[in-house]
Design a protein around this motif. Sequence first.
Motif, PDB file in Angstrom:
ATOM      1  N   MET A   1       1.493  -4.674   7.738  1.00 15.00           N
ATOM      2  CA  MET A   1       2.722  -4.916   8.497  1.00 15.00           C
ATOM      3  C   MET A   1       2.467  -5.941   9.609  1.00 15.00           C
ATOM      4  SD  MET A   1       4.593  -1.123   8.430  1.00 15.00           S
ATOM      5  CE  MET A   1       3.750  -0.547   9.853  1.00 15.00           C
ATOM      6  N   VAL A   2       1.332  -5.810  10.282  1.00 17.69           N
ATOM      7  CA  VAL A   2       0.988  -6.769  11.342  1.00 17.69           C
ATOM      8  C   VAL A   2       0.832  -8.163  10.736  1.00 17.69           C
ATOM      9  CG1 VAL A   2      -0.817  -7.451  12.974  1.00 17.69           C
ATOM     10  CG2 VAL A   2      -0.045  -5.073  12.905  1.00 17.69           C
ATOM     11  N   ASP A   3       0.153  -8.257   9.591  1.00 19.66           N
ATOM     12  CA  ASP A   3      -0.024  -9.549   8.920  1.00 19.66           C
ATOM     13  C   ASP A   3       1.315 -10.172   8.538  1.00 19.66           C
ATOM     14  OD1 ASP A   3      -2.756  -9.240   9.174  1.00 19.66           O
ATOM     15  OD2 ASP A   3      -3.055  -8.588   7.088  1.00 19.66           O
ATOM     16  N   ALA A   4       2.313  -9.315   8.255  1.00 19.30           N
ATOM     17  CA  ALA A   4       3.642  -9.807   7.878  1.00 19.30           C
ATOM     18  C   ALA A   4       4.528 -10.078   9.093  1.00 19.30           C
ATOM     19  CB  ALA A   4       4.320  -8.800   6.955  1.00 19.30           C
ATOM     20  N   GLY A   5       3.986  -9.854  10.295  1.00 19.38           N
ATOM     21  CA  GLY A   5       4.765 -10.117  11.505  1.00 19.38           C
ATOM     22  C   GLY A   5       5.704  -8.992  11.886  1.00 19.38           C
TER      23      GLY A   5
ATOM     24  N   GLY B   1      -5.070   4.814   3.791  1.00 15.89           N
ATOM     25  CA  GLY B   1      -4.135   3.855   3.179  1.00 15.89           C
ATOM     26  C   GLY B   1      -2.964   3.534   4.083  1.00 15.89           C
ATOM     27  N   GLN B   2      -2.445   4.549   4.778  1.00 14.08           N
ATOM     28  CA  GLN B   2      -1.331   4.316   5.693  1.00 14.08           C
ATOM     29  C   GLN B   2      -1.775   3.449   6.881  1.00 14.08           C
ATOM     30  OE1 GLN B   2       1.134   4.965   3.715  1.00 14.08           O
ATOM     31  NE2 GLN B   2       2.311   6.229   5.096  1.00 14.08           N
ATOM     32  N   PHE B   3      -2.982   3.693   7.365  1.00 16.08           N
ATOM     33  CA  PHE B   3      -3.511   2.877   8.459  1.00 16.08           C
ATOM     34  C   PHE B   3      -3.674   1.423   8.003  1.00 16.08           C
ATOM     35  CE2 PHE B   3      -6.995   1.185  11.070  1.00 16.08           C
ATOM     36  CZ  PHE B   3      -6.437   1.362  12.323  1.00 16.08           C
TER      37      PHE B   3
ATOM     38  N   THR C   1       6.074   6.266   9.891  1.00 15.16           N
ATOM     39  CA  THR C   1       4.750   6.413   9.290  1.00 15.16           C
ATOM     40  C   THR C   1       3.771   7.086  10.245  1.00 15.16           C
ATOM     41  OG1 THR C   1       4.177   4.132   9.925  1.00 15.16           O
ATOM     42  CG2 THR C   1       5.054   4.470   7.702  1.00 15.16           C
ATOM     43  N   GLY C   2       3.862   6.766  11.520  1.00 20.05           N
ATOM     44  CA  GLY C   2       2.951   7.366  12.496  1.00 20.05           C
ATOM     45  C   GLY C   2       3.200   8.850  12.696  1.00 20.05           C
ATOM     46  N   LEU C   3       4.456   9.225  12.806  1.00 22.33           N
ATOM     47  CA  LEU C   3       4.794  10.633  13.000  1.00 22.33           C
ATOM     48  C   LEU C   3       4.436  11.452  11.764  1.00 22.33           C
ATOM     49  CD1 LEU C   3       5.967  12.466  15.153  1.00 22.33           C
ATOM     50  CD2 LEU C   3       8.243  12.006  14.245  1.00 22.33           C
ATOM     51  N   HIS C   4       4.706  10.901  10.588  1.00 26.64           N
ATOM     52  CA  HIS C   4       4.319  11.591   9.363  1.00 26.64           C
ATOM     53  C   HIS C   4       2.796  11.705   9.286  1.00 26.64           C
ATOM     54  CE1 HIS C   4       3.236  11.931   5.079  1.00 26.64           C
ATOM     55  NE2 HIS C   4       4.244  12.788   5.062  1.00 26.64           N
ATOM     56  N   GLY C   5       2.108  10.623   9.627  1.00 22.76           N
ATOM     57  CA  GLY C   5       0.647  10.645   9.606  1.00 22.76           C
ATOM     58  C   GLY C   5       0.073  11.672  10.564  1.00 22.76           C
ATOM     59  N   LEU C   6       0.688  11.818  11.733  1.00 19.99           N
ATOM     60  CA  LEU C   6       0.233  12.808  12.707  1.00 19.99           C
ATOM     61  C   LEU C   6       0.346  14.225  12.142  1.00 19.99           C
ATOM     62  CD1 LEU C   6      -0.776  13.182  15.630  1.00 19.99           C
ATOM     63  CD2 LEU C   6       1.613  13.377  16.314  1.00 19.99           C
ATOM     64  N   HIS C   7       1.457  14.497  11.468  1.00 20.75           N
ATOM     65  CA  HIS C   7       1.620  15.811  10.845  1.00 20.75           C
ATOM     66  C   HIS C   7       0.606  16.003   9.716  1.00 20.75           C
ATOM     67  CE1 HIS C   7       5.532  15.640  12.909  1.00 20.75           C
ATOM     68  NE2 HIS C   7       5.376  16.945  12.981  1.00 20.75           N
ATOM     69  N   LEU C   8       0.316  14.927   8.989  1.00 23.62           N
ATOM     70  CA  LEU C   8      -0.648  15.045   7.902  1.00 23.62           C
ATOM     71  C   LEU C   8      -2.060  15.263   8.445  1.00 23.62           C
ATOM     72  CD1 LEU C   8      -0.313  15.003   4.800  1.00 23.62           C
ATOM     73  CD2 LEU C   8      -1.492  12.840   4.867  1.00 23.62           C
TER      74      LEU C   8
ATOM     75  N   LEU D   1       0.810  -1.226   0.000  1.00 29.27           N
ATOM     76  CA  LEU D   1       0.000   0.000   0.000  1.00 29.27           C
ATOM     77  C   LEU D   1       0.842   1.273   0.000  1.00 29.27           C
ATOM     78  CD1 LEU D   1      -2.990  -0.877   2.334  1.00 29.27           C
ATOM     79  CD2 LEU D   1      -3.122  -0.100  -0.022  1.00 29.27           C
ATOM     80  N   PHE D   2       2.096   1.183   0.409  1.00 26.14           N
ATOM     81  CA  PHE D   2       2.959   2.364   0.379  1.00 26.14           C
ATOM     82  C   PHE D   2       3.110   2.905  -1.046  1.00 26.14           C
ATOM     83  CE2 PHE D   2       5.655   1.763   4.498  1.00 26.14           C
ATOM     84  CZ  PHE D   2       4.528   2.000   5.257  1.00 26.14           C
ATOM     85  N   TRP D   3       3.092   2.023  -2.034  1.00 26.01           N
ATOM     86  CA  TRP D   3       3.178   2.474  -3.429  1.00 26.01           C
ATOM     87  C   TRP D   3       1.939   3.292  -3.794  1.00 26.01           C
ATOM     88  CZ3 TRP D   3       7.571   2.174  -6.109  1.00 26.01           C
ATOM     89  CH2 TRP D   3       8.548   1.267  -5.676  1.00 26.01           C
TER      90      TRP D   3
END
Length: 194
Positions: free
Chosen positions: A115-119, A107-109, A135-142, A60-62
């Motif tokens: 990521m959890v599914d991939a362990g 999408g980031q969420f 990703t969390g810090l960037h998401g917070l700013h967004l 999903l990052f893509w």
Amino acid sequence: MTENYQLVDNAAEQPLSMHPKKFAMWLFIVTVVMIFAAFTSAHIVRQASGNWLEYDLPSLFWSTSVVIIASSGFMHWAYLSAKKNDFVKVRIALSITFVLGMAFLIGQFMAWGQMVDAGVFFVGNPAGSFLYIFTGLHGLHLVAAVIYLLYLLVSSFKLKVNSENMLNMEMCSTFWHFLGGLWIYLFIFLLLNH
């Protein structure tokens, strides 16, 4: 000789001026750059010390990268439309930017779910911790940028976003483009260093 002195004296009397809100925003952007520079440096140092989990980045990052780039294009369209007092286009472009910003966050969420599914978890190996922090810090700013964007969108319906009143549009646009660029930097960094 007297003329040269007067030129220098006049230049000294005219300070560089920037709106205080813009100045504060630029200070905030510099602070964010320093925070992410520190985290990416820490990532490299920690990765080199061994015991590093190898994992694939969420697919999903893509998609979210394409979404954030597209949102930046629509934000620029809104900015140009505001300079021309084309209020309908401003509202359309800001609305699309808002929807794309929300799509990026969702999408980031969902990528965290991948990521959890991939362990890959926040607690455990530092590789996962860094990924969640980035990703969390960037998401917070967004999230903050989306709230500002919503305020700007509401203002556009009140005709408060126009060529005579561009401060909030300029600030929101600058911050939005910065966060888009920051995500692309982080994504490339993670592609090269995961």
